[in-house]
Design a protein around this motif. Structure first.
Motif: not given
Length: 190
Positions: A42-55
């Motif tokens: 599910e990781y948004a490895f190419l979307d920095d904002r969504k990746a930050r939210q997930q992380l």
């Protein structure tokens, strides 16, 4: 015995969704593996904002600097792909990550409160017109350290656990060496 011939490890179904991630995995080893696999798929490895939210949702508060390091990697990947450093996935392109196999080991002995999960995966892109990826990433490998904390599995990078990491033999589905090293194929619960 080989990973391909052995019974597949059936992952737990998540009981919820929050911050773009599946949630609600049990405290045991299958819960840790399930949390790692679902996160990686599910990781948004190419979307920095969504990746930050997930992380920020899944990373342990004890993992100093980890979220920023990973977001920085996302931005570097974006730049290497010719995209602006910050932004979402390019319009019309979808990515899917499929985990093939895992190798999990406890870093805290029999109590299993910190688990290292090696993940073998493939990642594909699909264009807006539905055409497939000419160059998918196949047979990639990464690892995550997960710690049971506050009722959920959290990713950590604490030095005391990083130094206990182990490195697997290569994963091959038809290899008895891979099986002996602990690799198991995974299947999502139906």
């Amino acid at each position: 015995m080989t990973p391909d011939r052995a019974r597949k490890l059936v992952l737990e179904k998540p009981t919820g969704q929050a911050d773009g991630l599946s949630t609600g995995f049990s405290k045991g080893p299958v819960g840790a593996i399930s949390a790692a696999v679902h996160f990686w798929e599910e990781y948004a490895f190419l979307d920095d904002r969504k990746a930050r939210q997930q992380l920020e949702a899944i990373v342990s508060p004890d993992a100093g600097g980890y979220v920023d390091e990973q977001v920085s990697e996302v931005r570097t990947l974006r730049e290497n792909a010719g995209l602006p450093p910050s932004g979402g996935t390019p319009a019309g392109i979808t990515f899917s990550t499929t985990v093939n196999a895992v190798r999990a080991t406890s870093l805290t002995g029999t109590e299993g409160k910190v688990v290292q999960v090696w993940i073998n995966y493939d990642r594909y892109a699909t264009q807006a017109d539905g055409s497939p990826d000419d160059e998918p990433l196949k047979d990639e490998t990464t690892d995550l350290l997960l710690k049971w904390q506050n009722g959920a599995w959290r990713i950590t990078n604490e030095p005391e656990y990083l130094e206990k990491r182990s490195f697997p033999r290569a994963y091959f589905p038809d290899s008895n060496v891979s099986w002996a090293d602990g690799w198991q194929q995974v299947r999502h619960a139906g």
